[in-house]
Design an enzyme around this catalytic site. Structure first.
Site, PDB file in Angstrom:
ATOM      1  N   GLY A 178       4.168  -6.118   6.053  1.00 55.37           N
ATOM      2  CA  GLY A 178       3.129  -7.656   6.597  1.00 55.37           C
ATOM      3  C   GLY A 178       2.117  -7.454   7.249  1.00 55.37           C
ATOM      4  O   GLY A 178       1.340  -8.765   7.122  1.00 55.37           O
ATOM      5  N   SER A 179       0.873  -6.571   7.530  1.00 55.80           N
ATOM      6  CA  SER A 179      -0.038  -6.122   7.582  1.00 55.80           C
ATOM      7  C   SER A 179      -1.009  -7.250   6.458  1.00 55.80           C
ATOM      8  O   SER A 179      -1.648  -7.524   6.278  1.00 55.80           O
ATOM      9  CB  SER A 179      -0.669  -4.725   7.498  1.00 55.80           C
ATOM     10  OG  SER A 179       0.288  -4.287   8.540  1.00 55.80           O
ATOM     11  N   SER A 180      -0.089  -6.504   4.911  1.00 55.53           N
ATOM     12  CA  SER A 180      -1.139  -7.490   4.021  1.00 55.53           C
ATOM     13  C   SER A 180      -0.393  -9.115   3.622  1.00 55.53           C
ATOM     14  O   SER A 180      -2.003  -9.661   3.337  1.00 55.53           O
ATOM     15  CB  SER A 180      -0.539  -6.615   2.601  1.00 55.53           C
ATOM     16  OG  SER A 180      -0.431  -6.937   1.332  1.00 55.53           O
TER      17      SER A 180
ATOM     18  N   GLY B 222       7.214   1.349   4.581  1.00 54.57           N
ATOM     19  CA  GLY B 222       5.839   1.564   5.020  1.00 54.57           C
ATOM     20  C   GLY B 222       5.290   1.312   4.174  1.00 54.57           C
ATOM     21  O   GLY B 222       3.886   2.546   3.133  1.00 54.57           O
TER      22      GLY B 222
ATOM     23  N   ASP C  81      -3.117  -1.322  10.504  1.00 53.69           N
ATOM     24  CA  ASP C  81      -3.025  -1.428   9.072  1.00 53.69           C
ATOM     25  C   ASP C  81      -4.191  -2.832   8.108  1.00 53.69           C
ATOM     26  O   ASP C  81      -4.085  -2.826   7.333  1.00 53.69           O
ATOM     27  CB  ASP C  81      -1.742  -1.004   8.458  1.00 53.69           C
ATOM     28  CG  ASP C  81      -1.024  -0.615   8.396  1.00 53.69           C
ATOM     29  OD1 ASP C  81      -1.830   0.728   9.086  1.00 53.69           O
ATOM     30  OD2 ASP C  81       0.264   0.162   7.921  1.00 53.69           O
TER      31      ASP C  81
ATOM     32  N   LYS D 273       1.035  -1.329  -0.198  1.00 67.07           N
ATOM     33  CA  LYS D 273      -0.479   0.235   0.285  1.00 67.07           C
ATOM     34  C   LYS D 273       1.071   0.929  -0.289  1.00 67.07           C
ATOM     35  O   LYS D 273       2.297   0.745   0.071  1.00 67.07           O
ATOM     36  CB  LYS D 273      -0.738  -0.313   0.780  1.00 67.07           C
ATOM     37  CG  LYS D 273      -0.523   0.229   2.437  1.00 67.07           C
ATOM     38  CD  LYS D 273       0.347   1.299   3.185  1.00 67.07           C
ATOM     39  CE  LYS D 273       0.663   1.918   4.200  1.00 67.07           C
ATOM     40  NZ  LYS D 273       1.480   2.540   5.331  1.00 67.07           N
TER      41      LYS D 273
END
Length: 285
Positions: free
Chosen positions: A101-103, A97, A135, A8
């Site tokens: 990891g969140s994805s 940024g 996120d 992102k």
């Protein structure tokens, strides 16, 4: 099952205030782009988790990995007593940024929901994802969204954005905690998110006007400590892009105003010791 987990970028990021719990309330517009981590899932009857990580030697393959945590959280939530083998190929740099990891965690929740036939709805997956990281809920659906509170409240923006972005990373990361620690409150020049969200939702986004819409509060503190990141932004601007740092850094993206100049821009960037990716807008997992 093979799933592509997108990166992102933040088209807008303002920090509103610091909360009593130590977190910060923010407003942001996030947008997924075509730089992907690849996750391969293979069900196992034996009740265990096997995680293999490729592409980044620093990644753990145990309970410290967000993908592993996502599996544990999902199994616990839905009382699953089966196993899963996951091969994670990292292409999104860490501490960049870009939300890699969140994805990955979001992709894991979405995949397990199908593999184990739980078939819970998107909202429940977002709530579960929020327990893993602020996120993660955004990545459950991806595309373009307005993000608020600590990053866990997601409002999908109906948009037809189909843009080209050049991502440039200086080959180091920036600590998010460090970046937040440098923000001083109260902000005397707080920005408002209304304009960019209105332009996007009404389908009036114009590449040439993007410079007046994009904003990232972290730039003013991160650039002081990391002049290399500021140099990337200035270089992209000089090559005719509209640029902005994503998240708390260290990646800067350049929105390409003239697609006919993409090859020229990429050639010019080869002069520097940076990692560069040409990406496009993508909608969802």
């Amino acid at each position: 099952m093979i799933v592509k987990a997108p990166a992102k970028i933040n088209l807008y990021l303002e920090i509103l205030n610091k909360r009593q719990d130590g977190y910060h309330n923010i407003e942001s517009v996030m947008h997924t782009v075509s730089l992907f981590d690849i996750l391969e899932f293979e069900p196992m009857e034996e009740n265990k988790i096997e995680l293999i990580c490729l592409g980044n030697a620093d990644l753990s393959n145990d309970k410290n990995n967000l993908v592993y945590k996502a599996v544990m959280k999902f199994k616990e939530q839905y009382n699953i007593n089966k196993g899963i083998k996951i091969k994670l190929t990292k292409n999104i740099p860490t501490g960049a940024g870009l939300g890699g990891g969140s994805s990955d965690a979001a992709a894991t929740l979405v995949a397990l929901n199908k593999i184990w036939n739980v078939n819970t709805d998107i909202k429940q997956l977002e709530l579960l994802g929020a327990k893993l990281g602020a996120d993660v809920p955004f990545f459950i659906t991806g595309g373009t969204a307005k993000i608020s509170q600590i990053g866990n409240v997601v409002e999908k923006l109906k948009s037809n954005l189909n843009l080209s972005f050049i991502l440039v990373n200086p080959n180091f990361g920036v600590s998010t905690a460090y970046a937040y620690s440098k923000i001083k409150f109260p902000l005397t020049n707080a920005q408002k998110i209304n304009t960019i969200t209105e332009v996007i939702t009404k389908g009036k986004f114009n590449v040439k006007d993007a410079g007046g819409l994009f904003f990232n509060r972290f730039e003013e503190v991160v650039f002081d400590e990391y002049p290399q990141i500021k140099q990337i932004k200035e270089t992209l601007d000089g090559l005719g892009c509209v640029s902005l740092m994503s998240g708390s850094g260290a990646t800067v993206f350049g929105l390409v105003k003239d697609v006919n100049k993409v090859s020229y821009i990429l050639d010019e960037l080869k002069k520097y010791n940076w990692s560069v990716w040409l990406t496009n807008s993508v909608e969802s997992l």
